[in-house]
Design a protein around this motif. Structure first.
Motif, PDB file in Angstrom:
ATOM      1  N   GLU A   8      -4.520  -2.521  10.233  1.00  0.00           N
ATOM      2  CA  GLU A   8      -4.273  -3.935  10.029  1.00  0.00           C
ATOM      3  C   GLU A   8      -3.455  -4.112   8.755  1.00  0.00           C
ATOM      4  O   GLU A   8      -3.521  -3.277   7.849  1.00  0.00           O
ATOM      5  CB  GLU A   8      -5.596  -4.710   9.918  1.00  0.00           C
ATOM      6  N   PRO A   9      -2.678  -5.196   8.645  1.00  0.00           N
ATOM      7  CA  PRO A   9      -1.876  -5.416   7.439  1.00  0.00           C
ATOM      8  C   PRO A   9      -2.758  -5.515   6.194  1.00  0.00           C
ATOM      9  O   PRO A   9      -3.785  -6.185   6.206  1.00  0.00           O
ATOM     10  CB  PRO A   9      -1.174  -6.747   7.731  1.00  0.00           C
ATOM     11  N   SER A  10      -2.359  -4.839   5.123  1.00  0.00           N
ATOM     12  CA  SER A  10      -3.064  -4.893   3.847  1.00  0.00           C
ATOM     13  C   SER A  10      -2.118  -5.500   2.819  1.00  0.00           C
ATOM     14  O   SER A  10      -1.450  -4.791   2.067  1.00  0.00           O
ATOM     15  CB  SER A  10      -3.520  -3.492   3.424  1.00  0.00           C
ATOM     16  N   ILE A  11      -2.032  -6.839   2.819  1.00  0.00           N
ATOM     17  CA  ILE A  11      -1.095  -7.551   1.951  1.00  0.00           C
ATOM     18  C   ILE A  11      -1.671  -7.615   0.549  1.00  0.00           C
ATOM     19  O   ILE A  11      -2.837  -7.952   0.351  1.00  0.00           O
ATOM     20  CB  ILE A  11      -0.811  -8.957   2.506  1.00  0.00           C
ATOM     21  N   PHE A  12      -0.827  -7.312  -0.434  1.00  0.00           N
ATOM     22  CA  PHE A  12      -1.275  -7.242  -1.818  1.00  0.00           C
ATOM     23  C   PHE A  12      -0.614  -8.364  -2.609  1.00  0.00           C
ATOM     24  O   PHE A  12       0.598  -8.398  -2.765  1.00  0.00           O
ATOM     25  CB  PHE A  12      -0.909  -5.875  -2.408  1.00  0.00           C
ATOM     26  N   GLY A  13      -1.430  -9.298  -3.086  1.00  0.00           N
ATOM     27  CA  GLY A  13      -0.889 -10.427  -3.831  1.00  0.00           C
ATOM     28  C   GLY A  13      -0.293 -11.482  -2.921  1.00  0.00           C
ATOM     29  O   GLY A  13      -0.376 -11.409  -1.693  1.00  0.00           O
ATOM     30  N   ALA A  14       0.333 -12.492  -3.542  1.00  0.00           N
ATOM     31  CA  ALA A  14       0.957 -13.573  -2.788  1.00  0.00           C
ATOM     32  C   ALA A  14       2.438 -13.276  -2.583  1.00  0.00           C
ATOM     33  O   ALA A  14       3.107 -12.784  -3.492  1.00  0.00           O
ATOM     34  CB  ALA A  14       0.797 -14.895  -3.532  1.00  0.00           C
ATOM     35  N   PRO A  15       2.988 -13.547  -1.382  1.00  0.00           N
ATOM     36  CA  PRO A  15       4.419 -13.351  -1.167  1.00  0.00           C
ATOM     37  C   PRO A  15       5.243 -14.185  -2.146  1.00  0.00           C
ATOM     38  O   PRO A  15       4.836 -15.280  -2.547  1.00  0.00           O
ATOM     39  CB  PRO A  15       4.621 -13.814   0.278  1.00  0.00           C
ATOM     40  N   VAL A  16       6.399 -13.683  -2.525  1.00  0.00           N
ATOM     41  CA  VAL A  16       7.297 -14.381  -3.443  1.00  0.00           C
ATOM     42  C   VAL A  16       8.432 -14.991  -2.628  1.00  0.00           C
ATOM     43  O   VAL A  16       9.134 -14.289  -1.896  1.00  0.00           O
ATOM     44  CB  VAL A  16       7.864 -13.420  -4.509  1.00  0.00           C
ATOM     45  N   LEU A  17       8.606 -16.317  -2.757  1.00  0.00           N
ATOM     46  CA  LEU A  17       9.648 -17.031  -2.019  1.00  0.00           C
ATOM     47  C   LEU A  17      10.872 -17.195  -2.914  1.00  0.00           C
ATOM     48  O   LEU A  17      10.817 -17.874  -3.936  1.00  0.00           O
ATOM     49  CB  LEU A  17       9.137 -18.393  -1.551  1.00  0.00           C
ATOM     50  N   LEU A  18      11.982 -16.575  -2.524  1.00  0.00           N
ATOM     51  CA  LEU A  18      13.236 -16.664  -3.270  1.00  0.00           C
ATOM     52  C   LEU A  18      14.393 -16.810  -2.292  1.00  0.00           C
ATOM     53  O   LEU A  18      14.483 -16.051  -1.314  1.00  0.00           O
ATOM     54  CB  LEU A  18      13.453 -15.423  -4.136  1.00  0.00           C
ATOM     55  N   ASN A  19      15.256 -17.792  -2.556  1.00  0.00           N
ATOM     56  CA  ASN A  19      16.465 -17.989  -1.735  1.00  0.00           C
ATOM     57  C   ASN A  19      16.145 -18.080  -0.251  1.00  0.00           C
ATOM     58  O   ASN A  19      16.874 -17.531   0.592  1.00  0.00           O
ATOM     59  CB  ASN A  19      17.462 -16.854  -1.994  1.00  0.00           C
ATOM     60  N   GLY A  20      15.051 -18.755   0.076  1.00  0.00           N
ATOM     61  CA  GLY A  20      14.695 -18.973   1.471  1.00  0.00           C
ATOM     62  C   GLY A  20      14.068 -17.788   2.163  1.00  0.00           C
ATOM     63  O   GLY A  20      13.876 -17.816   3.381  1.00  0.00           O
ATOM     64  N   SER A  21      13.727 -16.731   1.416  1.00  0.00           N
ATOM     65  CA  SER A  21      13.121 -15.541   2.021  1.00  0.00           C
ATOM     66  C   SER A  21      11.780 -15.238   1.362  1.00  0.00           C
ATOM     67  O   SER A  21      11.646 -15.334   0.135  1.00  0.00           O
ATOM     68  CB  SER A  21      14.044 -14.325   1.884  1.00  0.00           C
TER      69      SER A  21
END
Length: 391
Positions: free
Chosen positions: A219-232
């Motif tokens: 299963e996905p093991s995401i670390f921290g919060a995603p960073v949103l930059l330039n629409g990505s």
């Protein structure tokens, strides 16, 4: 007399009694001073620099100020000028039996080294922030709220909980707020995870291609919060068992396509956090998260070229004064390299040179720096209006 809500209170005046000459003179004087300030100066220079609470109070001064402080263009400008503040979550026992827990959430003002008051939410008990964007928080995986205006709504129109939430973001072409999440599909033998998008305030969801695993059974093991930059969205996931690795997947929120990004040259067993440093993607890395950390910045997004910026060495001896035994956790929280250190009963603020700047006392076991920031916003959203209409 004006209440906080802006409503005028007249019932306290006795029948037939008029205001004193001094009061009338003071009111005329205040109106005269207010009338002397040009609207352009108010809207462009004064009001945008005020915190949200002060702007809400200014709306009660007069009709002209209310109109200026409610203009959509002003609200967007006000939000852009607000600082992005790190968030601290702590828990305390809420009842005599010692079984109930109550969560508290505070923002910290790094430049003044002050801890803000606890956010007020329309619910109590223990909670966690699942995602954040533009001053909005997702709580309990199904509620979206704005602490500045104390508005709240459900993520889905049918109020169902969304498990495995990845991110909340604003879709630039449409202006809609959307969430990204994943769920297991037991019928699939090859790829067990499916990734979806949902428009906030609706039941409209659709599947997208954004795999966050390399081993199909995991299963996905995401670390921290995603960073949103330039629409990505820049999503960091890692593997903690077997062969360790760090991976970064870049998801274009407009085209809804994704690709793998080469991470900085980091030991796979080391701790790594993604962050936004002045509009550039950066990564802080550390072998233990306690003694120091290195900062890398993405210089060429097209070719995934990272460069080493500087190293922060934490004042271990100073920290040991507040926590003699056990581990603490440190995290870079600003473009200037400010570091917040969570230890038993204290939160410490250090600069990039390792100097202790401030300390905050907590009655709780250990305050934690969560991977989200708060930027005040008074912008109106349709999904909040729908909730008001239902009530």
């Amino acid at each position: 007399m004006l209440l906080r809500s802006g409503r005028r209170l007249v019932a306290q005046e006795e029948p037939g009694r008029t205001a004193s000459p001094r009061r009338r003179s003071r009111a005329r004087s205040d109106r005269h001073r207010l009338a002397g300030i040009p609207d352009e100066i108010l809207q462009q220079e004064i009001l945008p620099r005020l915190p949200a609470k002060s702007v809400l109070r200014c709306r009660a001064v007069c009709r002209s100020w209310r109109s200026l402080a409610s203009d959509p263009a002003f609200l967007l400008d006000h939000h852009r000028r607000q600082p992005a503040l790190p968030l601290i979550r702590s828990c305390r026992i809420s009842d005599v039996s010692g079984r109930g827990l109550e969560s508290r959430l505070n923002a910290i003002h790094l430049r003044s080294a002050k801890l803000g008051p606890s956010f007020q939410f329309p619910f109590g008990g223990s909670f966690a922030i699942s995602a954040s964007c533009d001053g909005l928080f997702v709580v309990f995986n199904y509620i979206i709220c704005n602490p500045a205006t104390r508005e709240w709504a459900t993520l889905r129109q049918d109020a169902k909980r969304i498990e495995n939430l990845i991110a909340l973001f604003r879709h630039q072409p449409s202006g809609e707020f959307r969430v990204m999440y994943w769920r297991n599909n037991s019928m699939e033998l090859i790829c067990r995870q499916e990734y979806y998008m949902l428009t906030v305030g609706t039941n409209n969801s659709w599947r997208v291609d954004c795999p966050l695993t390399e081993v199909l059974a995991e299963e996905p093991s995401i670390f921290g919060a995603p960073v949103l930059l330039n629409g990505s969205l820049h999503i960091h996931w890692r593997r903690q068992s077997g062969v360790h690795y760090h991976r970064i997947r870049v998801f274009d929120t407009v085209a809804e396509t994704s690709r793998l990004m080469i991470p900085p040259p980091v030991n796979p067993c080391h701790v790594m956090h993604l962050l936004d440093l002045g509009g550039k993607l950066a990564a802080s890395t550390s072998n233990d998260g306690m003694t120091g950390m290195s900062i890398f910045v993405l210089q060429d997004p097209e070719h995934d070229v990272w460069s080493f910026q500087y190293r922060i060495k934490l004042p271990v001896m100073e920290i040991r004064r507040f926590q003699e035994q056990g581990d603490w956790w440190a995290k870079v929280v600003s473009e200037e390299g400010d570091v917040l250190v969570s230890c038993c009963g204290h939160l410490l603020q250090c600069d990039k040179k390792g100097n202790l700047v401030a300390k905050f006392k907590y009655d709780d076991d250990m305050p934690m720096v969560i991977p989200h920031k708060f930027k005040e916003s008074l912008i109106q959203h349709t999904f909040f209006q729908k909730t008001k209409n239902k009530n």
